[in-house]
Design a protein around this motif. Structure first.
Motif, mmCIF file in Angstrom:
data_model
loop_
_atom_site.group_PDB
_atom_site.id
_atom_site.type_symbol
_atom_site.label_atom_id
_atom_site.label_comp_id
_atom_site.label_asym_id
_atom_site.label_seq_id
_atom_site.Cartn_x
_atom_site.Cartn_y
_atom_site.Cartn_z
ATOM 1 N N PHE A 1 0.838 -1.206 0.000
ATOM 2 C CA PHE A 1 0.000 0.000 0.000
ATOM 3 C C PHE A 1 0.877 1.263 0.000
ATOM 4 C CE2 PHE A 1 -3.310 -2.348 2.880
ATOM 5 C CZ PHE A 1 -3.587 -3.216 1.844
ATOM 6 N N GLN B 1 3.695 1.849 -1.225
ATOM 7 C CA GLN B 1 4.459 2.143 -2.448
ATOM 8 C C GLN B 1 3.724 3.128 -3.351
ATOM 9 O OE1 GLN B 1 7.600 0.937 -2.709
ATOM 10 N NE2 GLN B 1 7.137 0.066 -0.682
ATOM 11 N N ASN B 2 2.425 3.336 -3.114
ATOM 12 C CA ASN B 2 1.637 4.245 -3.941
ATOM 13 C C ASN B 2 1.906 5.690 -3.535
ATOM 14 O OD1 ASN B 2 -0.490 2.433 -5.519
ATOM 15 N ND2 ASN B 2 -0.216 1.573 -3.472
ATOM 16 N N ASN B 3 1.837 6.585 -4.488
ATOM 17 C CA ASN B 3 2.017 8.015 -4.174
ATOM 18 C C ASN B 3 0.693 8.760 -4.072
ATOM 19 O OD1 ASN B 3 1.296 8.172 -6.857
ATOM 20 N ND2 ASN B 3 3.333 8.784 -7.571
ATOM 21 N N HIS B 4 -0.418 8.050 -4.289
ATOM 22 C CA HIS B 4 -1.725 8.671 -4.058
ATOM 23 C C HIS B 4 -2.736 7.566 -3.763
ATOM 24 C CE1 HIS B 4 -3.484 7.509 -7.971
ATOM 25 N NE2 HIS B 4 -2.255 7.692 -8.440
ATOM 26 N N GLY B 5 -3.829 7.940 -3.116
ATOM 27 C CA GLY B 5 -4.840 6.983 -2.699
ATOM 28 C C GLY B 5 -5.090 7.087 -1.205
ATOM 29 N N LEU C 1 -1.270 10.904 -0.831
ATOM 30 C CA LEU C 1 -1.463 9.661 -0.092
ATOM 31 C C LEU C 1 -2.093 10.019 1.249
ATOM 32 C CD1 LEU C 1 -1.015 6.607 -0.232
ATOM 33 C CD2 LEU C 1 1.203 6.944 0.885
ATOM 34 N N THR D 1 -10.251 5.471 -5.032
ATOM 35 C CA THR D 1 -9.213 5.980 -4.125
ATOM 36 C C THR D 1 -8.703 4.975 -3.101
ATOM 37 O OG1 THR D 1 -10.939 6.836 -2.648
ATOM 38 C CG2 THR D 1 -10.057 8.349 -4.306
ATOM 39 N N LEU E 1 -6.946 2.161 -1.317
ATOM 40 C CA LEU E 1 -5.857 1.225 -1.599
ATOM 41 C C LEU E 1 -5.961 -0.028 -0.730
ATOM 42 C CD1 LEU E 1 -2.902 3.769 -1.689
ATOM 43 C CD2 LEU E 1 -4.009 2.683 -3.651
ATOM 44 N N ARG F 1 -12.179 -3.864 -6.470
ATOM 45 C CA ARG F 1 -12.518 -2.502 -6.901
ATOM 46 C C ARG F 1 -13.809 -2.500 -7.720
ATOM 47 N NH1 ARG F 1 -8.987 1.252 -6.191
ATOM 48 N NH2 ARG F 1 -7.231 -0.203 -6.230
#
Length: 591
Positions: A339, A341-345, A440, A470, A472, A543
């Motif tokens: 989770f 590792q994502n830059n948004h969400g 994030l 959105t 994650l 999702r």
């Protein structure tokens, strides 16, 4: 003290002073290895310490134990084996098990300090005395004359006796002095004359005693690993309770007259309004003790008999832990780090109050912090001041709410946003918008499990397509007590109990561990706590299900098919591993 009495060691020396006897005993019990004992004998001979108290000398050496890897030889370890060999009764002293009145009102503190004794209980007219030297015959006679009761001695560590004498007598003295200063004389209400009590010039002395009592309370709570202090007013007394490893223990019963003074002292330290007692207040104070800092959240509420104060103690060492130390299984830790590792969400942490959500969030933010990342938090209240983050406290009176401040945070160029809690539709929508616009976002929800977070967001009014776009992942968590490593024993869990809980019992009874209870864990069988987790990863299939409005059961079934392990199963795995007990897993997860 030196006594020439024939003992089981077959010598005319007191056991504490007989180095050959003690070394032979420690070797026979495999507490110290033989090569180390030989080195110690040589060092003792060269030091000129022969003929002195060898127990205290060995303790000062801080020796590693062969019988318990990673542990340091303590005074109680040495005295325990000597007492067993000599036929003495040995006891580890736990302050939570002692009655302050018996300890402090039976013998003068000067006598206790000089003779290293401590009254610990009175049962059936027999006074039980903890002493360091059970062979002091004069002491036994002096005690019976002074107490005018039959006495029974138990051996206790010198350090335990000295520590409790200091804690109990000093605290009692402070409370008694404050009570004396604060106690108003009885007034005959039939006398129609106005009664005015003039304040003496040294009235401020009571503040000194109250301050000392409050300082002692903080120190004692930190030493006992307490997470919370409860100070509760009752009709005729004030109750002080500590929460240790999730369980409340009553530690003091104080005179009712000192309750308000102690509350005022705590409120002054935390910058609260001392005069306001009719409405709840929240504050904070930072403590320094034994080289470490602790953040204290202070909460006051009016109750039936006055003002109740609850103090939550937060240690930076715990709140800012390494992610690997929180209790995640390898599978769950890999999923959770995925989770991050994502830059948004948006990532949600769920669970009831006191389930460790703040520790997980702070540890995560500390893990992700670096000079090139701007982390902004909005909290109510701020749990722990950390310079790596830009922390904002919610202040409704200044129109700083979760929702209102989120509008302004987006202009502060954040990379990571932590919202203390999503409580309403407005906050949820702003958090979703922040996640949609390249940030994030971390937050918490009060739900029973991880898939329920999706349903909770829908109930708050968030559109399913926004959640699907959105979210994650969700982590549900609880805290379970860890089996005490000093008294754990093998334990067989019957197959029928495992199957009754809906779990796979395998081919037979499950072997695990259970704490039998010892002085170190206060006979609870547990020492410390760890987390159990349910990590719900939002895959492409999930999702699509969220977007189409799937219910909680369908989401859970799909997540389990993809490898999610429930809170129940994670607790069961920790039982298998001997980390926690079967009873604790049942208590926390209701399996």
């Amino acid at each position: 003290m030196y006594h020439e009495i024939r003992l089981n060691n077959s010598m005319d020396l007191h056991p504490y002073y007989d180095d050959e006897y003690i070394f032979r005993l420690l070797g026979a019990k495999k507490i110290l290895p033989e090569d180390q004992i030989l080195r110690l004998k040589k060092k003792l001979s060269m030091s000129g310490k022969k003929g002195q108290d060898l127990v205290q000398w060995l303790v000062s050496m801080r020796l590693p134990m062969a019988s318990r890897p990673g542990a340091i030889l303590e005074e109680a370890d040495i005295l325990g084996v000597i007492a067993a060999d000599q036929g003495w009764r040995f006891r580890r002293l736990d302050p939570l098990d002692l009655d302050m009145d018996i300890v402090t009102k039976t013998l003068p503190s000067s006598f206790c300090r000089k003779r290293l004794v401590l009254p610990i209980s009175l049962v059936g007219g027999i006074l039980e005395i903890a002493c360091y030297d059970p062979l002091d015959r004069e002491l036994q006679q002096d005690l019976e004359r002074a107490c005018k009761k039959k006495t029974r001695s138990v051996v206790a560590a010198r350090s335990d006796i000295e520590r409790i004498i200091g804690e109990f007598f000093d605290f009692k003295k402070s409370i008694a002095a404050a009570q004396s200063m604060l106690q108003a004389p009885e007034v005959d209400i039939s006398n129609l004359e106005q009664y005015v009590r003039l304040t003496p010039a040294d009235a401020a002395a009571s503040d000194k005693y109250v301050q000392k009592a409050v300082d002692h309370l903080f120190q004692y709570a930190l030493d006992q690993r307490a997470s919370d202090i409860h100070i509760e007013p009752k009709r005729n007394e004030s109750l002080v309770r500590l929460r240790i490893d999730g369980i409340l223990h009553t530690v003091y019963r104080l005179p009712r007259v000192v309750h308000d003074a102690m509350c005022s002292r705590i409120k002054a330290l935390s910058r609260l309004d001392i005069a306001e007692r009719r409405r709840p207040q929240d504050g904070r104070v930072k403590l320094a003790w034994k080289g470490t800092d602790a953040e204290v959240r202070v909460s006051t509420v009016p109750v039936a008999f006055g003002e109740k104060v609850v103090l939550r103690l937060q240690s930076a060492a715990i709140l800012l832990s390494d992610l690997k130390m929180l209790g995640f299984s390898s599978r769950d830790l890999t999923a959770y780090e995925g989770f991050l590792q994502n830059n948004h969400g948006m990532i949600l942490i769920t669970g009831p109050t006191g389930s460790g959500k703040s520790t997980t969030l702070y540890s995560t933010l500390r893990h992700m912090s670096s000079p090139d990342v701007n982390i902004v938090t909005v909290e109510d209240p701020i749990e722990m001041i950390c310079e790596d983050f830009n922390q904002i406290a919610v202040q409704p009176q200044a129109d700083i709410t979760f929702a209102s401040i989120l509008r302004n945070i987006l202009r502060q160029d954040p990379d990571i946003i932590m919202v203390g809690e999503i409580r309403d539709m407005e906050t949820a929508n702003y958090a979703i918008q922040a996640a949609l616009t390249g940030h994030l976002v971390f937050s918490t929800l009060h739900t029973n499990d991880a898939p329920s977070a999706v349903v909770r967001l829908r109930d708050l009014g968030v559109e399913p397509y926004l959640i699907a776009s959105t979210l994650l992942g969700v982590v549900a968590q609880r805290l379970v007590r860890v089996v005490c490593k000093w008294c754990k024993k093998d334990f067989q869990i019957p197959t029928r109990e495992i199957r009754a809980a809906g779990l796979d019992a395998g081919s037979g009874p499950l072997s695990s561990f259970k704490g039998t209870g010892c002085a170190r864990c206060r006979n609870t069988g547990y020492w410390g706590r760890t987390g159990i987790y349910e990590v719900f990863a939002v895959s492409e299939a999930i999702r699509q299900m969220i977007h189409s409005g799937a219910d909680q059961d369908s989401l859970r079934a799909q997540a389990v098919e993809e490898g999610m392990r429930s809170l129940k199963l994670d607790a069961f795995e920790k039982v298998r591993s001997g980390i926690t007990s079967w009873e604790e897993a049942i208590r926390v997860t209701s399996i």
